[in-house]
Design a protein around this motif. Structure first.
Motif, PDB file in Angstrom:
ATOM      1  N   VAL B  17      37.546  36.431  35.261  1.00  0.00           N
ATOM      2  CA  VAL B  17      36.245  37.344  35.017  1.00  0.00           C
ATOM      3  C   VAL B  17      37.415  38.079  36.868  1.00  0.00           C
ATOM      4  O   VAL B  17      37.069  39.047  37.418  1.00  0.00           O
ATOM      5  CB  VAL B  17      35.022  36.689  35.357  1.00  0.00           C
ATOM      6  N   TYR B  18      37.532  36.933  37.448  1.00  0.00           N
ATOM      7  CA  TYR B  18      38.633  37.172  38.695  1.00  0.00           C
ATOM      8  C   TYR B  18      39.719  38.058  39.001  1.00  0.00           C
ATOM      9  O   TYR B  18      39.540  38.429  38.996  1.00  0.00           O
ATOM     10  CB  TYR B  18      39.123  35.434  39.511  1.00  0.00           C
ATOM     11  N   ASP B  19      40.365  37.424  37.795  1.00  0.00           N
ATOM     12  CA  ASP B  19      41.759  37.990  37.523  1.00  0.00           C
ATOM     13  C   ASP B  19      41.157  39.589  36.694  1.00  0.00           C
ATOM     14  O   ASP B  19      42.307  40.240  37.144  1.00  0.00           O
ATOM     15  CB  ASP B  19      42.470  37.830  36.507  1.00  0.00           C
ATOM     16  N   THR B  21      38.896  41.323  37.615  1.00  0.00           N
ATOM     17  CA  THR B  21      37.859  42.277  38.366  1.00  0.00           C
ATOM     18  C   THR B  21      39.097  42.927  39.181  1.00  0.00           C
ATOM     19  O   THR B  21      39.370  44.307  39.626  1.00  0.00           O
ATOM     20  CB  THR B  21      37.073  41.826  38.906  1.00  0.00           C
ATOM     21  N   MET B  22      40.142  42.006  39.491  1.00  0.00           N
ATOM     22  CA  MET B  22      41.306  42.573  40.635  1.00  0.00           C
ATOM     23  C   MET B  22      42.102  43.237  40.308  1.00  0.00           C
ATOM     24  O   MET B  22      42.859  44.388  40.529  1.00  0.00           O
ATOM     25  CB  MET B  22      41.947  41.083  41.268  1.00  0.00           C
ATOM     26  N   MET B  25      40.898  46.205  40.242  1.00  0.00           N
ATOM     27  CA  MET B  25      41.084  46.956  41.300  1.00  0.00           C
ATOM     28  C   MET B  25      42.460  47.658  41.990  1.00  0.00           C
ATOM     29  O   MET B  25      42.382  48.831  42.351  1.00  0.00           O
ATOM     30  CB  MET B  25      40.542  46.039  42.280  1.00  0.00           C
ATOM     31  N   LYS B  26      43.074  46.548  41.478  1.00  0.00           N
ATOM     32  CA  LYS B  26      44.775  46.967  41.751  1.00  0.00           C
ATOM     33  C   LYS B  26      44.862  48.026  40.963  1.00  0.00           C
ATOM     34  O   LYS B  26      46.483  49.243  41.219  1.00  0.00           O
ATOM     35  CB  LYS B  26      45.429  45.716  42.119  1.00  0.00           C
ATOM     36  N   GLU B  27      45.194  47.759  40.018  1.00  0.00           N
ATOM     37  CA  GLU B  27      46.074  48.602  38.967  1.00  0.00           C
ATOM     38  C   GLU B  27      45.644  49.931  37.928  1.00  0.00           C
ATOM     39  O   GLU B  27      46.449  50.820  38.339  1.00  0.00           O
ATOM     40  CB  GLU B  27      46.415  47.858  37.735  1.00  0.00           C
ATOM     41  N   PRO B 251      35.322  48.468  38.341  1.00  0.00           N
ATOM     42  CA  PRO B 251      35.815  47.295  38.403  1.00  0.00           C
ATOM     43  C   PRO B 251      34.858  46.047  38.035  1.00  0.00           C
ATOM     44  O   PRO B 251      35.208  45.009  37.366  1.00  0.00           O
ATOM     45  CB  PRO B 251      36.424  46.897  39.780  1.00  0.00           C
TER      46      PRO B 251
END
Lengths: 380, 380
Positions: B17-19, B21-22, B25-27, B251
């Protein structure tokens, strides 16, 4: 990918926004304002810090006047529906987004009257026309700060003076301006300011807010758990609890705080100068390409970092597709959820190709986009 | 920190979930459904995937029946206010959260009638009492699936039958059950299902949803930009666009999808068994401590992973403070935004200390909490 769609959402975000959002999720992702344990309190404190940063940015003394919402659309619905009652009259402009026009049209079904003041062909709205539209039952004026179609900067300070003089509430849609242009709610006589967290303020999606002036109590849209006055079945009448029911986007708000800190460190004037320089250069070059039609004021002191154009009479989606596929340039074609603004500038059928620049765009990217436009004009 | 506040929000989340979501957001943190470029399309596809996962989880054929919201409170407000009009009657229970009770009380100011069916001292609601409360103008029944105070599991399938037989809409609040208990909207005759993304579904905060049955068109709460039918000033009448105005939490929804995938891989039955085992063990041990008063059914087939208790007549906040400060155990004291449920079980003055367990809690943590309670009872 060269990203010129910052009018839709800013991308990328500063690294600190990613880092702080993730740190909140991983290290203290509890439910703020609900429980008293350390993790919940840490998140509550972080949320209060973001509230304080926003209150500094918009120059309001009391951080509790800043309400967190899901997005600017919720903020605008809350502002509009929280103020207007059957029999009231509202004035808005043709340059508004559907997040303003659709709630107002919806309220017309419940006895609210509206007047829409049209901009000229550059999207410029005449303040005297707004003043002339005032009626005895006018309760609210709603205008955007910067048009999401033409970039036109609205004379919000002058409109605020008109509103104040006539004792009418003024709601500003800061969707395209918050974090880039100075917004001083005191000096500009703004009673309500709606803003997204994920555009110029550089925060994550799922964040937005509404500033509500001191002592102005509007109707809430949601009722629910607030973590306050929990023994009561009636929504508490305190700010911000009245308007913030249910679990907020805690980590998102922490990330938003990081975005605002980044802006304050860089200096909002420097960010604006950078975007002005990019916009100016883009306009100066694009205007020279035969077959390119540009819209809006085309004067950097009257226009935000949004430039809309078309190539001859070719559908805006077709050109955008080529920019994406052949040049890896992201823009937004079509109607931009602003149908009356398109009507105003005469592009309802063709749509426009919108280039919206952000803090992380560069001079080289502008050059590359101009080169792409030159090539497309020749080939198509 | 031992985290027993999963009823407020689940913590921690699975790493995926962290990975995810991030990564979103980033890609590809663009604005989904707004522009046609690659980044926006990638996020749109990811959001559709989460919609599809939710439709599988709740057994609805059409993913477009799943609406994304900010949180379960918005979902409940949308369900309740979208259905009820002046003159309508709604039936609910005393075991509801303020996210149900406060919107209903609010609507009473606009001519909506309500009946509140009280649970017994264990929070158990008698279905026949709900049926008896039906009047000719009853339009809606709203009940929670699992009480956030006593963990009491409501007979939602039986209530669904009563609703269907009487042609009344049934709205279920899945705040404490979604992702842990099977919810089959078809088999259970559920017309509307409100759920948070950040509790049992293990997604980020700032996510939630509402399932709306096929062909059931309710009033929208917000109007605004939907990226569809943009030339119209009228909110489009298609699902999910009608109910999803403005920028969604892209995200966050991607992260929610990762949470649901995690649940499906682990198996919802295995997650439930694990939480049942923890809850059973905690109840069996806590019940033996002299001075500890336990609430709720205390039978694992009738109770979710929520156990509320008090120590003698000592204020619940005091004990919670000790648990936090001395033992680093996070629980939630007070009224849990459920005042009538507290009235039902007789704890409106004292509040209760709520232990709510989650997928990542362990047997050892339960042992440690029991040890802590034993010591506190002796010392205080």
């Amino acid at each position: 990918m060269i990203y010129f769609d910052n009018g839709a959402t800013s991308f990328p975000k500063p690294n600190s926004v990613y880092d702080e959002t993730m740190r909140a999720m991983k290290e203290y992702g509890a439910n703020p304002g609900r429980s008293g344990h350390k993790l919940a309190l840490k998140l509550s404190r972080g949320i209060f810090e973001t509230r304080t940063l926003l209150s500094k940015l918009f120059n309001t003394k009391n951080p509790m006047n800043i309400i967190f919402t899901f997005n600017a659309t919720e903020s605008l619905n809350l502002g509009i529906k929280g103020i207007l009652k059957p029999g009231d009259h509202v004035i808005t402009t043709s340059m508004e987004h559907n997040s303003v026009l659709r709630p107002i049209k919806h309220l017309e079904g419940f006895g609210v009257e509206s007047t829409i003041v049209y901009g000229d062909s550059k999207g410029i709205v005449d303040v005297s026309q707004i003043e002339e539209a005032i009626k005895p039952n006018t309760k609210l004026i709603v205008t955007t700060h910067v048009s999401n179609l033409t970039g036109t900067i609205m004379p919000i300070k002058e409109i605020g003076q008109v509103a104040k003089k006539n004792q009418i509430y003024y709601l500003v849609d800061g969707a395209q301006s918050a974090g880039i242009y100075n917004i001083d709610v005191e000096e500009m006589n703004i009673d309500l300011l709606a803003f997204p967290g994920h555009k110029g303020l550089l925060g994550p999606q799922g964040t937005g807010g509404l500033y509500i002036k001191d002592n102005l109590s509007i109707e809430s849209i949601f009722q629910g758990g607030t973590g306050s006055a929990s023994s009561s079945l009636i929504q508490p009448d305190i700010c911000p609890d009245k308007y913030e029911s249910g679990t907020s986007n805690g980590p998102g708000i922490i990330g938003l705080g990081a975005g605002i800190k980044y802006i304050m460190e860089k200096g909002i004037e420097n960010i604006r100068s950078h975007e002005e320089e990019l916009t100016k250069h883009f306009i100066e070059e694009a205007i020279q390409i035969e077959g390119v039609k540009l819209y809006g004021p085309l004067d950097i002191k009257k226009q935000g970092a949004v430039v809309s154009l078309n190539i001859r009479d070719i559908d805006s989606s077709e050109i955008s597709y080529i920019l994406d596929e052949e040049y890896d340039i992201a823009v937004r074609p079509g109607l931009h959820c602003a149908p009356l603004a398109h009507e105003t500038i005469g592009t309802l059928d063709q749509g426009v190709i919108r280039f919206s620049f952000g803090i992380f765009n560069t001079h080289e990217e502008i050059e590359y986009a101009i080169k792409a436009l030159r090539e497309i004009v020749k080939e198509i």
